[in-house]
Design an enzyme around this catalytic site. Structure first.
Site, PDB file in Angstrom:
ATOM      1  CG  ASP A 168      -1.968  -1.046   1.186  1.00  0.00           C
ATOM      2  OD1 ASP A 168      -2.123  -1.659   0.108  1.00  0.00           O
ATOM      3  OD2 ASP A 168      -2.653  -1.268   2.199  1.00  0.00           O
ATOM      4  CG  ASP A 200     -11.758  -5.622  -2.669  1.00  0.00           C
ATOM      5  OD1 ASP A 200     -10.819  -6.354  -3.038  1.00  0.00           O
ATOM      6  OD2 ASP A 200     -11.639  -4.402  -2.464  1.00  0.00           O
TER       7      ASP A 200
END
Lengths: 242, 194
Positions: free
Chosen positions: A2, A121
């Site tokens: 990230d 997701d």
């Protein structure tokens, strides 16, 4: 990894790095340790986002000799164009594809399916796998398996499936759902969410029929060494670069 | 050593330039015939669809130039495919350097092949310091079948040409610029070709 404003954000436990917050240095360390591919997810929301991300992509491409994917907030042909021109091998789109599925067709036609990854997701609601947005926070009524087939038909080159039910649990990947997706589409599927130990990776390739597996924190915190993991997979007759 | 990457508007060449830079070579982009002919090494890259890449090549007249080059030339991915006789993709006539027709993988496998695969049957000094089962990175939906000019194989659905060679021309289906240390070695070998 990230990244936010051009820096890696999750705590990373690498000893020999001068600057563990530098995505380039971290990427180099992973490439050296045997990672086959890297994924950068940009979570910054600032105005300068595009330029900062493009600069980071350029610096990574300059120094890293393995493929990498960049995702996070990509919503247009222009967004993709600037990242590919700066040296990204693939881009990943998620919420923007759900909101505007035609974007997948548009990107595949312009840049080729091989560089368009659709990240999905999902988690189970009353036993039904439903697609979620914004890092899994916002539920939709879209069925995971229908959506996976649709993105493949629209020209995605790869699916990155993260089970929000498994992410962070370290109890293994969502292999039943993965196997259903992997056998219903004719493009590679990457398993994400749930890796905790080496046998989980074996399971996801064998029973989950995954084409690739992704993990973050267990590598960041050196709970599993990539080289050792790959040797273990190789010893289980799973084809892998050593 | 002057190394030129042929610039004909087909695909992302930034990564190839970076890969040579890591070897200390400043590879320049060019679509200029004189500059290409004068170079010590020529890279013929390509990403995208065969027929549109071929028409871009024709627009610039480079389709006639490339087969006449005398220095070591390396075609990468679609570049290699365009150096063949023909490609099923877009019913495209190629440059005819390699005597083989490019075909599409069937739906028996996932297409594109995207990822690392092992090289076998290495037959050229292009693969010096590289051993059988070295892994390289591939992204493609079409492939060149095995033929007399095959100098390395890999297997996906069928055994096919991972690399082709004829005289001063080498073509690789994989991406050496993204194939880690193995790829860097192969680019070094290409620079060292006599």
């Amino acid at each position: 990894m990230d990244v936010k404003d051009g820096r890696t954000v999750k705590g990373v436990n690498f000893v020999n790095l001068r600057d563990a917050g530098d995505p380039v240095e971290l990427a180099a360390a992973y490439a050296l340790n045997g990672a086959d591919e890297l994924v950068f997810l940009d979570i910054s929301a600032s105005e300068e986002k595009r330029k900062t991300l493009a600069d980071m992509v350029y610096r990574v491409a300059e120094q890293i000799n393995i493929p990498f994917t960049v995702g996070g907030g990509i919503a247009s042909v222009e967004d993709v164009d600037i990242l590919l021109k700066n040296g990204a091998d693939k881009v990943s789109i998620n919420s923007s594809a759900v909101k505007n599925p035609g974007l997948i067709n548009e990107l595949a036609a312009k840049f080729g399916s091989q560089c368009i990854v659709v990240a999905i997701d999902a988690k189970q609601i009353d036993g039904q796998w439903k697609v979620h947005l914004v890092g899994g926070k916002v539920p939709t009524d879209i069925d995971l398996f229908d959506w996976a087939k649709e993105v493949a038909q629209r020209g995605a080159g790869e699916i990155l499936f993260t089970s929000m039910d498994h992410d962070g649990t370290k109890n293994g990947f969502a292999n039943n759902a993965l196997a259903t997706i992997s056998t219903s589409v004719n493009i590679p599927v990457i398993a994400s969410g749930g890796a905790g130990k080496i046998p989980h990776f074996v399971d996801t390739f064998v029973s989950g029929k995954a084409d690739a597996a992704l993990a973050a924190s267990i590598f960041h915190f050196k709970e599993i060494e990539i080289n050792a993991l790959k040797k273990a997979l190789h010893s289980q007759q799973i084809p892998i670069r050593l | 050593m002057k190394t030129v990457i042929i610039d004909y508007g087909a695909g992302n060449i930034q990564s190839i330039q970076f890969a040579f830079a890591r070897l200390g070579i400043d590879a320049v982009l060019s679509s200029d015939s004189n500059e290409i002919v004068a170079a010590d090494r020529v890279i013929f890259p390509g990403v995208g669809e065969a027929s549109s890449a071929m028409s871009k090549l024709k627009d610039s007249g480079l389709d006639a130039l490339i087969p006449t080059l005398k220095q070591p030339v390396l075609g990468i991915c679609l570049g290699m495919q365009l150096m063949c006789n023909y490609s099923e993709e877009g019913d495209t006539q190629g440059l005819g350097i390699f005597d083989v027709d490019v075909k599409r993988f069937t739906s028996a496998v996932k297409v594109p092949q995207m990822g690392w695969n092992a090289l076998t049957q290495l037959k050229s000094s292009f693969f010096s310091h590289t051993t059988d089962n070295a892994y390289v990175y591939l992204v493609h939906s079409y492939y060149a079948p095995l033929c007399d000019q095959t100098v390395a194989q890999t297997t996906y659905e069928v055994a096919y040409s991972a690399a082709l060679q004829k005289d001063n021309f080498t073509g690789v289906q994989f991406h050496p610029e993204k194939s880690g240390e193995v790829g860097a070695q192969l680019l070094t070998n290409f620079l060292n070709q006599s």
